[in-house]
Design a protein around this motif. Sequence first.
Motif: not given
Length: 377
Positions: A17-18, A23, A25, A102, A104, A113-116, A119
């Motif tokens: 994960p980030f 972080n 956005h 998402a 990457h 990785n981060h996916t919504y 979430d």
Amino acid sequence: MLPNFIDHTMPSDIARPFLPMFNLHVSSIIDNVQEVKSTALEIVVQNNLPLDIPFDNIKVQLVGTDPEVLWFLIEEQILKPGVNILRLESEYSTSGNYVVEAYHMTIGKLIFNHTYLNDNQKRRVFRLNHDPQFMKVSIAQPENVSLGEHQKFSVQVSTGRNSVIEGSLSITALTDGLLLPILSSLPCTVKSVDEDSGLIVESGRKEDLLVFPDGTITLPSCKEKEIIQFLIPYEGPWGLSDYMVKVVAEYITTDSKRRIFHSAENVKISMPLTVTESTIFREDCVFLKVELACNGLLPVRILGSNLRPSKIYDVANHPLIEDWDLTLFPKQLATFVYKLTKRTQQSEDNDLNSKVQFVVKYRSLKDGMHDFGYLIM
């Protein structure tokens, strides 16, 4: 000294994960031509480590309607400690509302990785517009319309600020009952745009566009600010005022970048005039009566009329007035009478149709000047 996870010799990718190291956005979409060369997705990356981190790429996935998925990408940059503002580019030029799905970041064998998807975090909606710097395809009703034969769409491809090495164009019907017959080739004209006035230069070079069996149309190599113009036939339900088509153009620029234009085009069809005809046969000639009616909601000014001969019939006489200045109001009629004589042998002139053609030049209150053609007998 670089951290160990940047080692490219590790046997397999490692997903992480980030947080807490990074972080990310998405900040905004930037499409101001004064700021960026192409539409950019601006992101803010917080590097919480006390050292520079070189990364291979950062990708942000957006989801929308058509195409469903878009990727914005930036490669081989360095994240400084603290806040980093980056601008990502996409190979697509499209229009519509998209949300971030998402993102990457790849650093060696390590993939953050981060996916919504699962979430609860609220996702922002971004409005994308076609990139004004790149290729654009527009489809419209042509100025010259002939009834009694295949109707046609007018296609115009503008290269924008791209010099194109090669490309292809796909046009797909989205309206029920709309068919786009596939031809082996399509004649086109390539014109330039005047640098000072921005107007299209009327003279241009002629080319033939190869069409593949699946309907894909090849695009020629072009310089920047050039226009490719051609017509494609269509068959559709009678009486519709608009048709929907999907347009996808893929091309390679001189700097070896692959670009894709993607659009759903609503083609407006306006037919403000209708024609009815009646004939009286004599031993040595045929009298043809043509009635022209305005069936739209707005008046139409008739500027001229003409009956073109066919391979079988010649036009013996025309009405005394062919250059009109007549305004037809809705439901109003104009009548034209012609005398036709049969040829002793069929003409070999390839410019003639098998039927005589009634042609009217008109100007509608809403649009500019048009030619209207109707095949008879």
